[in-house]
Design a protein around this motif. Structure first.
Motif, mmCIF file in Angstrom:
data_model
loop_
_atom_site.group_PDB
_atom_site.id
_atom_site.type_symbol
_atom_site.label_atom_id
_atom_site.label_comp_id
_atom_site.label_asym_id
_atom_site.label_seq_id
_atom_site.Cartn_x
_atom_site.Cartn_y
_atom_site.Cartn_z
ATOM 1 N N PRO A 89 -4.174 6.538 0.712
ATOM 2 C CA PRO A 89 -3.563 5.223 0.461
ATOM 3 C C PRO A 89 -4.034 4.621 -0.861
ATOM 4 O O PRO A 89 -5.172 4.835 -1.293
ATOM 5 C CB PRO A 89 -4.039 4.384 1.658
ATOM 6 N N GLU A 120 -8.466 -3.682 -1.528
ATOM 7 C CA GLU A 120 -8.636 -2.266 -1.866
ATOM 8 C C GLU A 120 -9.637 -1.607 -0.922
ATOM 9 O O GLU A 120 -9.450 -0.449 -0.505
ATOM 10 C CB GLU A 120 -9.110 -2.131 -3.313
ATOM 11 N N LEU A 162 -3.566 0.856 -3.115
ATOM 12 C CA LEU A 162 -3.009 -0.488 -3.245
ATOM 13 C C LEU A 162 -2.235 -0.584 -4.543
ATOM 14 O O LEU A 162 -2.789 -0.437 -5.625
ATOM 15 C CB LEU A 162 -4.141 -1.530 -3.212
ATOM 16 N N VAL A 175 0.840 -1.194 0.000
ATOM 17 C CA VAL A 175 0.000 0.000 0.000
ATOM 18 C C VAL A 175 0.873 1.241 0.000
ATOM 19 O O VAL A 175 1.727 1.415 0.887
ATOM 20 C CB VAL A 175 -0.949 0.019 1.221
ATOM 21 N N THR A 226 -7.889 -1.032 2.231
ATOM 22 C CA THR A 226 -6.946 0.074 2.079
ATOM 23 C C THR A 226 -7.653 1.418 2.190
ATOM 24 O O THR A 226 -7.172 2.338 2.873
ATOM 25 C CB THR A 226 -6.229 -0.032 0.720
#
Length: 326
Positions: free
Chosen positions: A175, A157, A177, A105, A160
């Motif tokens: 963030p 995802e 991925l 990430v 994340t």
């Protein structure tokens, strides 16, 4: 500077030495100083306060996972933070087994990446659940297929994106991925001697349990390391809650509809009289014409009022407000 010995004191010492009453080795003894070994290969960059703050952040993250993942997995999800500890990246990577599920990430705007490690049995359970199964893991471990990785990429995802809110009290992050790795040999993203914070979380999906490890390199969070303390985190959270959330709650309450009713009085009649009521019948109430009415907001008695009319509608005029302490 020490005191000068007199001749009598010197003679007394000499006599004690010659007679054996005084051991000269005892005069040279000094209290030992406690020395703490410092391992330069593993410098302590994450303090206990830093690790405790990370636990608080990821406890909030765990609550978000428990709330959002059931919408996709259609299963009850429970997440619990086990602990947070500081280790070198080599210790983290050496503990990985094959197959492994690593999400790399990007922690923008901070430099570097963090790693989300998901237990293989949890990964297979997620795939089985997303494809309509009961969420059972495989009996025999094997590598993930390309189709399974595409499915898992969607879930990671989501995990994340949920990192944004828990970290907003420290830094506003975006963030992303970058990729998923399934081989621990290709998991060398940073220097093996780099210190990292490992946050271990227990993830339970239905009856399946597994660990989720979040690996955070020190070089990634170094610009905001001073903000990773409980005092700053709580103060930032309090300031945010007293502003944005208070305004949002007030705006929602402004449009809430609450039933308001005025009680003319009370009376008791038999079921037979009630069934035979006719137009023009009079029901005697327990209040007088000039008595104040009780006005209820919801089920709470809130006002006293007098009856009247406004235009062609019945109305009441509030005469007093009933406070909670009354």
């Amino acid at each position: 500077m020490g005191d000068t010995l007199s001749q009598a004191e010197i003679d007394s010492l000499l006599n004690a030495l010659s007679s054996g009453e005084l051991n000269p080795d005892e005069l040279n003894e000094t209290p030992e100083k406690s020395i703490k070994n410092y391992d330069f290969a593993r410098p302590s960059k994450f303090s206990k306060d830093h690790l405790r703050t990370l636990e608080i952040i990821f406890e909030n993250y765990g609550r978000l996972l428990s709330t959002n993942l059931p919408a996709y997995l259609r299963k009850n999800v429970q997440v619990e933070v086990m602990n947070a500890e500081a280790n070198t990246y080599s210790e983290f990577s050496n503990a990985l087994s094959n197959p492994v599920l690593l999400g790399v990430v990007n922690f923008a705007p901070l430099d570097g990446n963090i790693i989300i490690e998901l237990a293989a049995n949890v990964g297979f359970a997620i795939v089985d659940r997303m494809l309509g199964g009961f969420g059972a893991p495989l009996e025999k471990s094997r590598d993930f297929t390309e189709i399974e990785l595409v499915i898992l990429e969607r879930i990671i995802e989501i995990c994340t994106n949920l990192l944004v809110e828990p970290w907003e009290s420290v830094v506003a992050i975006e963030p992303r991925l970058e990729r998923i790795e399934t081989n621990s040999q290709f998991a060398q993203f940073i220097s093996p001697s780099e210190m990292t914070a490992i946050v271990t979380m227990n993830l339970k999906i239905g009856d399946i349990e597994g660990l989720m490890n979040i690996c955070i390199p020190y070089s990634c969070v170094e610009p905001v390391i001073d903000k990773l303390n409980t005092k700053y985190w709580y103060s930032a959270m309090k300031d945010d809650a007293s502003g944005k959330y208070q305004d949002a709650i007030e705006s929602i309450i402004d449009y809430a509809k609450i039933p308001v009713r005025a009680m003319l009085g009370r009376s008791s009649i038999s079921v037979n009289d009630f069934a035979n009521l006719q137009l023009g019948d009079i029901i005697k109430l327990d209040t007088k014409v000039d008595d104040e009415l009780e006005v209820y907001v919801g089920n709470i008695k809130k006002f006293n009022a007098l009856p009247g009319a406004a235009s062609n509608s019945y109305a009441v005029r509030v005469t007093s407000i009933i406070r909670e302490e009354q």
